[in-house]
Design a protein around this motif. Structure first.
Motif, PDB file in Angstrom:
ATOM      1  N   PHE A  53      -0.918   1.906  -4.868  1.00  0.00           N
ATOM      2  CA  PHE A  53      -0.387   0.115  -4.568  1.00  0.00           C
ATOM      3  C   PHE A  53       1.124   1.312  -5.152  1.00  0.00           C
ATOM      4  O   PHE A  53       0.561   1.225  -6.687  1.00  0.00           O
ATOM      5  N   ASN A  54       1.961   0.271  -5.147  1.00  0.00           N
ATOM      6  CA  ASN A  54       3.214   0.095  -6.165  1.00  0.00           C
ATOM      7  C   ASN A  54       3.654  -1.533  -4.940  1.00  0.00           C
ATOM      8  O   ASN A  54       3.205  -1.890  -4.559  1.00  0.00           O
ATOM      9  N   SER A  59       9.169   0.341  -7.090  1.00  0.00           N
ATOM     10  CA  SER A  59       7.823   0.583  -8.632  1.00  0.00           C
ATOM     11  C   SER A  59       7.803   1.862  -8.038  1.00  0.00           C
ATOM     12  O   SER A  59       7.350   2.372  -6.962  1.00  0.00           O
ATOM     13  N   ASN A  60       7.656   3.417  -9.027  1.00  0.00           N
ATOM     14  CA  ASN A  60       7.088   4.774  -8.543  1.00  0.00           C
ATOM     15  C   ASN A  60       6.996   5.464 -10.290  1.00  0.00           C
ATOM     16  O   ASN A  60       6.934   4.517 -10.993  1.00  0.00           O
ATOM     17  N   PRO A  61       5.873   5.987 -10.546  1.00  0.00           N
ATOM     18  CA  PRO A  61       4.827   5.941  -9.004  1.00  0.00           C
ATOM     19  C   PRO A  61       3.211   4.470  -9.005  1.00  0.00           C
ATOM     20  O   PRO A  61       3.628   4.504  -9.300  1.00  0.00           O
ATOM     21  N   PRO A  92       0.355  -1.498   0.081  1.00  0.00           N
ATOM     22  CA  PRO A  92      -0.045  -0.056   0.182  1.00  0.00           C
ATOM     23  C   PRO A  92       0.672   1.168  -0.050  1.00  0.00           C
ATOM     24  O   PRO A  92       1.603   1.314   0.889  1.00  0.00           O
ATOM     25  N   ALA A  93       0.739   1.873  -1.086  1.00  0.00           N
ATOM     26  CA  ALA A  93       1.243   3.828  -0.911  1.00  0.00           C
ATOM     27  C   ALA A  93       0.244   4.601  -0.535  1.00  0.00           C
ATOM     28  O   ALA A  93       1.350   5.527  -0.081  1.00  0.00           O
ATOM     29  N   GLY A  94      -0.955   4.572  -0.103  1.00  0.00           N
ATOM     30  CA  GLY A  94      -1.718   5.179   0.568  1.00  0.00           C
ATOM     31  C   GLY A  94      -3.091   4.729   1.091  1.00  0.00           C
ATOM     32  O   GLY A  94      -3.177   3.730   0.529  1.00  0.00           O
ATOM     33  N   ALA A  95      -3.999   5.490   0.991  1.00  0.00           N
ATOM     34  CA  ALA A  95      -5.005   5.392   1.379  1.00  0.00           C
ATOM     35  C   ALA A  95      -5.709   4.429   0.157  1.00  0.00           C
ATOM     36  O   ALA A  95      -6.916   2.991   1.015  1.00  0.00           O
TER      37      ALA A  95
END
Length: 335
Positions: free
Chosen positions: A105-106, A128-130, A99-102
């Motif tokens: 995902f990355n 991985s990004n973004p 999880p990258a935020g609410a």
């Protein structure tokens, strides 16, 4: 036949292409921008050549050399990290969706050995990004990254040569007044199993050679201090002796009954910079790296497939291909 062999040996590459790509084709090593005077490097994996398209994966940490100004050491550390990414990035179980935020995902690529990841199990080889909008999108990006790494950096595959295409087509010039008499086409020379003859009488008819990278690298440069020292490189699967036996069995079973297949496992060169390619093969060559063979192979193949190739260019490419095949035949068998 080539597709059947690839399918039955787990080679996912279904087209004829160059197996060895330089790291710089899709990986970029760049300076980390910060306020200190320490040389620090990072890497990122691009979707397309010349650092274009999307960034599929990037390093989590920066890399330093032996001291603050050691740029070569920092680059070497980044390259070592890239080699780990190539090694472990081909297997889906080494990727983890995070999880990258609410609602985003990355994914991260992690070393499969828990002992290497200690003391912090969250340490990753690449990230991985973004972030993606869903876990499913992150999984799709993982599949894209695996396919990208496999296609360009796994080095899994082989090259097939039909010997009949290398048959001599021009003999030596008999005109004594010619300023530079042509000595005649190079000839294939394969050691004979018959003790009464040094080489096979007919090395052309009903024979094919399949050339695989061995999964090892050694120094092929003339000034090599230890030319026999070997180090592991992609394709990592091909070092396994049981896999090699399986591959050789599949080749035997897949070839038409009238063809005799010859299989070579060829070492790569240790460095992308220290040996130029393509490099002319001397007639006395008794060894050749996979990179050098591959460069000569595709130069010759283009003269077979592309229309309008000048006769002189076709002859030169065929002669180099024959000398490369002779070097493979003369090289000692792999370990």
């Amino acid at each position: 036949m080539e597709r059947r062999i690839a399918h039955l040996t787990g080679i996912r590459r279904q087209q004829r292409q160059q197996l060895i790509q330089p790291l710089t084709a899709y990986f970029e090593i760049y300076d980390e921008a910060d306020d200190d005077a320490v040389v620090e490097k990072r890497w990122r994996l691009w979707e397309r050549p010349e650092q274009s398209g999307a960034v599929l994966l990037s390093s989590v940490f920066h890399f330093e050399g032996a001291n603050d100004a050691d740029e070569a050491g920092a680059i070497a550390a980044a390259q070592a990290s890239i080699q780990q990414v190539i090694h472990y990035g081909l297997d889906t179980w080494n990727y983890h969706v995070l999880p990258a935020g609410a609602t985003t995902f990355n994914f991260a690529l992690r070393h499969p050995d828990a002992a290497v990841r200690e003391p912090d199990d969250s340490v990753s080889l690449g990230l991985s990004n973004p972030p993606r909008a869903s876990a499913a999108a992150a999984q799709a990006a993982i599949r894209e990254t695996i396919e990208h790494l496999y296609t360009h950096y796994s080095a899994e595959g082989f090259h097939l040569v039909e010997h009949i295409l290398l048959r001599p087509q021009r003999g030596p010039d008999t005109d004594p007044t010619a300023p530079e008499p042509y000595p005649g086409d190079a000839l294939l020379a394969r050691p004979s199993a018959n003790p009464d003859t040094a080489s096979e009488i007919d090395p052309y008819s009903y024979q094919v050679s399949l050339i695989f990278p061995s999964g090892y690298a050694r120094d092929f440069s003339p000034a090599a201090s230890n030319p026999e020292a070997r180090s592991p490189v992609p394709p990592h699967r091909f070092r396994d002796r049981e896999l090699r036996r399986h591959v050789e069995r599949i080749v035997q079973q897949s070839c038409p009954a009238h063809l005799r297949p010859l299989i070579y496992w060829v070492d790569r060169h240790v460095s992308e910079q220290s040996l130029p390619f393509p490099e002319p093969i001397p007639e006395t060559a008794t060894d050749i790296s996979f990179e050098q063979f591959e460069a000569i192979y595709f130069a010759w193949l283009n003269t077979q497939l592309l229309p309008g190739v000048a006769a002189e260019a076709a002859i030169a490419a065929r002669n180099q291909m024959i000398l490369a095949m002779n070097a493979l035949s003369a090289a000692p068998p792999p370990l």
